[in-house]
Design a protein around this motif. Structure first.
Motif: not given
Length: 330
Positions: A140-141, A204-205, A208-211, A239-240
């Motif tokens: 989350a951080k 529904m934010p 930048i995600c790892h994916c 993010m979810m």
């Protein structure tokens, strides 16, 4: 009789480890001698680079539908995480300040980057509920740092979230001998992207995600320190979705659901989930499974069916369809 040799078209070459070691010695401020060893060949190829006093990981990206220079998105973000003290395996700056270089391989340009070595072992080899909880909080951080990195004026989109559509034709070809799957996957390839676009909103934010975060993409040491790694799928996404990627990966490996539940609980302590995010878990679990099977099909010409070593096509088909129907996507 004279035989005429035909020049082969190469899908995925293997770069010589000694050659790469010489390139590292020439480009980076490291102490010699420098040696190289191929660690594994997969979606991307990873090498161990050993200098006189330090071990590094070197990644050579596979040539695919993305331009080689797109790796700069990942590497620049990882460099930011390093500056902010986040525990990730981050790229090393070369003498000229660059974070990567490119090779002229038989199949086309391939990007190469040198990374800090991630100490410890994969989480999947040292499963622990408390560790999963701490891992979720750190994840989350990372998402919050992604928002900070992008800046308040940046407008996030779903473009990357539905980018898997590029791989769908390969999936339909891949399932030539499974007509029911071919029919149903073609339907889902239309309905799923539309649903993912329709759910956009303040609750529904996107960030930048790892994916591609799963139990093998984090290393844990004996004292509990963690290092996040393998960000080669980095991009903008829900993010979810990123959270459920780990939950699904835990299931894919056949581990207890308790680790995914602890991961979610830890995450929620840092960035609380909205009600809409919680209601969309099944959608994101389905999306992860469909992305995986489509990506696997697209990559099979280069790396084979290696992804199937944990779960087979029957398992994936049942998982995808049993969730698509209740969601009205099939």
């Amino acid at each position: 009789m004279t035989t005429t040799l035909v020049r082969a078209q190469v899908a995925h070459s293997v770069v010589d480890a000694s050659f790469l070691a010489r390139e590292v010695a020439e480009r980076y401020s490291v102490k010699g001698p420098v040696t190289g060893l191929l660690l594994y060949r997969g979606m991307n190829d990873v090498y161990i680079i050993q200098t006189a006093d330090t071990r590094y990981a070197l990644r050579v990206w596979r040539k695919d539908y993305r331009d080689a220079d797109e790796v700069s998105y990942e590497l620049n973000f990882l460099d930011y995480l390093r500056q902010r003290g986040f525990p990730a395996s981050t790229p090393i700056h070369a003498r000229d300040g660059s974070l990567y270089f490119k090779l002229d391989a038989p199949e086309g340009e391939r990007a190469v980057a040198l990374y800090d070595w991630a100490e410890g072992t994969k989480f999947g080899n040292c499963l622990n509920v408390d560790t999963a909880h701490r891992m979720g909080a750190l994840f989350a951080k990372m998402h919050l740092l992604g928002l900070e990195y992008a800046g308040p004026k940046h407008v996030f989109t779903t473009e990357n979230a539905v980018r898997f559509q590029v791989t769908v034709p390969a999936l339909l070809d891949f399932t030539y001998d499974r007509p029911d799957d071919r029919r149903d996957y073609e339907i889902i390839s239309r309905t799923l992207p539309q649903r993912l676009q329709d759910i956009q909103g303040p609750d529904m934010p996107i960030g930048i995600c790892h994916c591609d975060f799963h139990p093998s993409n984090i290393h844990v040491t004996e004292d509990g320190s963690m290092t996040f790694l393998d960000f080669d799928g980095l991009g903008e996404d829900y993010m979810m979705q990123d959270v459920q990627n780990f939950v699904w990966g835990n299931l894919f490996y056949g581990f207890s659901p308790s680790y995914g539940e602890a991961f979610e609980a830890g995450y929620d302590t840092v960035r609380p989930f909205s009600a809409q995010e919680k209601e969309s878990k099944e959608l994101f679990l389905l999306a992860k499974a469909f992305r995986l099977v489509a990506g696997m099909a697209h990559s099979s010409n280069s790396v084979g069916r290696g992804t199937l070593r944990f779960q087979g096509m029957d398992w994936l088909s049942d998982y995808i369809k049993s969730r698509a129907r209740p969601l009205g996507l099939l």
